[in-house]
Design a protein around this motif. Structure first.
Motif, mmCIF file in Angstrom:
data_model
loop_
_atom_site.group_PDB
_atom_site.id
_atom_site.type_symbol
_atom_site.label_atom_id
_atom_site.label_comp_id
_atom_site.label_asym_id
_atom_site.label_seq_id
_atom_site.Cartn_x
_atom_site.Cartn_y
_atom_site.Cartn_z
ATOM 1 N N GLY A 9 15.437 59.225 -16.561
ATOM 2 C CA GLY A 9 15.750 60.643 -16.389
ATOM 3 C C GLY A 9 14.592 61.460 -16.922
ATOM 4 N N THR A 10 14.181 62.475 -16.164
ATOM 5 C CA THR A 10 13.011 63.259 -16.558
ATOM 6 C C THR A 10 13.202 64.710 -16.152
ATOM 7 N N TYR A 11 12.685 65.625 -16.963
ATOM 8 C CA TYR A 11 12.811 67.045 -16.627
ATOM 9 C C TYR A 11 11.475 67.624 -16.166
ATOM 10 N N THR A 12 10.425 67.427 -16.961
ATOM 11 C CA THR A 12 9.110 67.948 -16.556
ATOM 12 C C THR A 12 8.211 66.846 -15.993
ATOM 13 N N GLY A 13 8.709 65.624 -15.923
ATOM 14 C CA GLY A 13 7.944 64.545 -15.285
ATOM 15 C C GLY A 13 7.332 63.532 -16.229
ATOM 16 N N VAL A 14 7.374 63.794 -17.536
ATOM 17 C CA VAL A 14 6.714 62.886 -18.494
ATOM 18 C C VAL A 14 7.342 61.490 -18.440
ATOM 19 N N THR A 15 8.664 61.426 -18.517
ATOM 20 C CA THR A 15 9.349 60.127 -18.532
ATOM 21 C C THR A 15 9.180 59.409 -17.192
ATOM 22 N N GLY A 16 9.094 60.177 -16.122
ATOM 23 C CA GLY A 16 8.842 59.598 -14.802
ATOM 24 C C GLY A 16 7.475 58.934 -14.736
ATOM 25 N N THR A 53 14.694 57.730 -21.101
ATOM 26 C CA THR A 53 15.100 59.138 -21.116
ATOM 27 C C THR A 53 14.215 59.949 -22.052
ATOM 28 N N SER A 54 14.152 61.244 -21.809
ATOM 29 C CA SER A 54 13.593 62.183 -22.778
ATOM 30 C C SER A 54 14.753 62.796 -23.562
ATOM 31 N N THR A 55 14.431 63.627 -24.547
ATOM 32 C CA THR A 55 15.442 64.345 -25.332
ATOM 33 C C THR A 55 15.174 65.831 -25.185
ATOM 34 N N TRP A 56 16.216 66.618 -24.989
ATOM 35 C CA TRP A 56 16.061 68.064 -24.800
ATOM 36 C C TRP A 56 17.043 68.834 -25.659
ATOM 37 N N SER A 57 16.815 70.136 -25.749
ATOM 38 C CA SER A 57 17.758 71.064 -26.398
ATOM 39 C C SER A 57 18.121 70.635 -27.814
ATOM 40 N N ILE A 58 17.139 70.122 -28.528
ATOM 41 C CA ILE A 58 17.306 69.687 -29.914
ATOM 42 C C ILE A 58 18.409 68.636 -30.019
ATOM 43 N N GLY A 59 18.069 67.434 -29.582
ATOM 44 C CA GLY A 59 18.971 66.301 -29.780
ATOM 45 C C GLY A 59 19.899 65.994 -28.618
ATOM 46 N N GLU A 60 19.650 66.563 -27.447
ATOM 47 C CA GLU A 60 20.518 66.282 -26.295
ATOM 48 C C GLU A 60 19.839 65.319 -25.329
ATOM 49 N N ASP A 95 13.662 65.908 -36.610
ATOM 50 C CA ASP A 95 15.049 65.551 -36.964
ATOM 51 C C ASP A 95 15.822 64.978 -35.788
ATOM 52 N N THR A 96 15.331 65.227 -34.589
ATOM 53 C CA THR A 96 16.053 64.756 -33.394
ATOM 54 C C THR A 96 15.110 63.988 -32.463
ATOM 55 N N PHE A 97 14.008 63.475 -33.058
ATOM 56 C CA PHE A 97 13.016 62.738 -32.264
ATOM 57 C C PHE A 97 13.696 61.555 -31.553
ATOM 58 N N LEU A 98 13.620 61.548 -30.224
ATOM 59 C CA LEU A 98 14.132 60.442 -29.400
ATOM 60 C C LEU A 98 15.637 60.203 -29.538
ATOM 61 N N ASP A 99 16.376 61.231 -29.869
ATOM 62 C CA ASP A 99 17.830 61.052 -29.995
ATOM 63 C C ASP A 99 18.449 60.574 -28.681
ATOM 64 N N GLU A 145 4.158 61.958 -25.794
ATOM 65 C CA GLU A 145 3.051 62.511 -25.008
ATOM 66 C C GLU A 145 2.623 63.871 -25.529
ATOM 67 N N ASP A 146 3.494 64.559 -26.271
ATOM 68 C CA ASP A 146 3.160 65.889 -26.801
ATOM 69 C C ASP A 146 2.096 65.801 -27.899
ATOM 70 N N ASN A 147 2.133 64.728 -28.688
ATOM 71 C CA ASN A 147 1.244 64.634 -29.860
ATOM 72 C C ASN A 147 0.359 63.400 -29.910
HETATM 73 C C1 LIG Z 1 13.125 73.196 -25.689
HETATM 74 C C2 LIG Z 1 12.705 71.772 -25.960
HETATM 75 C C3 LIG Z 1 13.528 70.959 -26.727
HETATM 76 C C4 LIG Z 1 13.153 69.644 -27.021
HETATM 77 N N1 LIG Z 1 13.933 68.882 -27.847
HETATM 78 C C5 LIG Z 1 13.486 67.651 -28.237
HETATM 79 C C6 LIG Z 1 14.217 66.887 -29.182
HETATM 80 O O1 LIG Z 1 15.249 67.283 -29.700
HETATM 81 N N2 LIG Z 1 13.736 65.649 -29.517
HETATM 82 C C7 LIG Z 1 12.573 65.136 -28.988
HETATM 83 O O2 LIG Z 1 12.192 64.034 -29.327
HETATM 84 N N3 LIG Z 1 11.850 65.859 -28.078
HETATM 85 C C8 LIG Z 1 12.285 67.089 -27.700
HETATM 86 N N4 LIG Z 1 11.556 67.822 -26.793
HETATM 87 C C9 LIG Z 1 10.317 67.230 -26.221
HETATM 88 C C10 LIG Z 1 10.532 66.534 -24.870
HETATM 89 O O3 LIG Z 1 11.536 65.559 -24.939
HETATM 90 C C11 LIG Z 1 9.230 65.843 -24.462
HETATM 91 O O4 LIG Z 1 8.265 66.798 -24.151
HETATM 92 C C12 LIG Z 1 9.414 64.857 -23.327
HETATM 93 O O5 LIG Z 1 8.263 64.065 -23.185
HETATM 94 C C13 LIG Z 1 9.721 65.529 -21.995
HETATM 95 O O6 LIG Z 1 9.952 64.523 -21.041
HETATM 96 P P1 LIG Z 1 10.450 64.801 -19.548
HETATM 97 O O7 LIG Z 1 9.480 65.737 -18.905
HETATM 98 O O8 LIG Z 1 10.443 63.459 -18.908
HETATM 99 O O9 LIG Z 1 11.838 65.368 -19.603
HETATM 100 C C14 LIG Z 1 11.925 69.138 -26.492
HETATM 101 C C15 LIG Z 1 11.113 69.963 -25.707
HETATM 102 C C16 LIG Z 1 11.487 71.270 -25.460
HETATM 103 C C17 LIG Z 1 10.556 72.132 -24.666
#
Ligand SMILES: Cc1cc2nc3c(=O)[nH]c(=O)nc-3n(C[C@H](O)[C@H](O)[C@H](O)COP(=O)(O)O)c2cc1C
Length: 169
Positions: A9-16, A53-60, A95-99, A145-147
């Motif tokens: 599952g990917t939102y911006t393409g990183v996990t893809g 999967t990626s993680t979004w919205s702080i731990g989702e 705190d929610t890295f890779l949740d 990939e961010d850091n």
């Molecule tokens: C608003 C926002 C919330 C995020 N929350 C988390 C998080 O809780 N934990 C985490 O590890 N990464 C978090 N991330 C970082 C993304 O998971 C990361 O950039 C990921 O590689 C995106 O992958 P995708 O494009 O495949 O979805 C967040 C990024 C944004 C912009």
């Protein structure tokens, strides 16, 4: 040779992109790539699975996985071998890295999956307990990939070498 089903599952393409690199590293002829946004019903057809999967919205969990969760919760993974990977941002969200990866681990574990590919936590800085298998290992491959994008290719290479035997490669 049995094929591996790789579901991501990917939102911006990183996990893809990471999913494609894993498939290339293992040999694309051995791996069927599936974006979970297009459905994951075929997951039960595979004995060997890689799930990302990626993680979004702080731990989702990434939203397409989240939408698929009710169906996932009705599946059985008894007798199946599963390797997990996750992408996240350990600096922005320690705190929610890779949740999300941790949540998938719990879901698959509860449904009988056998896991391979636990990955050392050396070289990461975070506080989230959810993606941990034990004190020193993630439940699967951890990609940031961010850091740490400069480390991604080597991490994928090493992790693929780790999981290959369990997948008969
Ligand atoms: C608003 C926002 C919330 C995020 N929350 C988390 C998080 O809780 N934990 C985490 O590890 N990464 C978090 N991330 C970082 C993304 O998971 C990361 O950039 C990921 O590689 C995106 O992958 P995708 O494009 O495949 O979805 C967040 C990024 C944004 C912009």
């Amino acid at each position: 040779m049995k094929k591996i089903g790789l579901f991501y599952g990917t939102y911006t393409g990183v996990t893809g992109t990471v999913a494609e690199k894993i498939a290339q590293e293992l040999g694309t002829e051995h791996v069927d790539l599936h974006n979970i946004s297009e459905g994951g019903e075929q997951m039960e057809d595979y004995e060997f699975l890689i799930v990302g999967t990626s993680t979004w919205s702080i731990g989702e969990l990434q939203e397409d996985w989240d939408a698929f969760m009710p169906k996932l919760q009705n599946m059985s993974f008894q007798g199946k071998t599963v390797a997990l990977f996750g992408t996240g941002d350990q600096v922005g969200y320690p705190d929610t890295f890779l949740d999300g990866m941790g949540m998938l681990y719990e879901t698959f574990q509860f449904r009988g999956a056998q896991f391979v590919g636990f990955w050392p936590t050396t070289g990461y800085d975070f506080t989230s307990p959810l993606p941990l298998f034990d004190h020193d290992h993630f439940v699967g491959l951890a990609i940031d990939e961010d850091n740490q994008s400069d480390l991604t290719d080597e991490r994928i290479k090493q992790w693929c070498a780790l999981i290959r035997p369990a997948f008969g490669l």
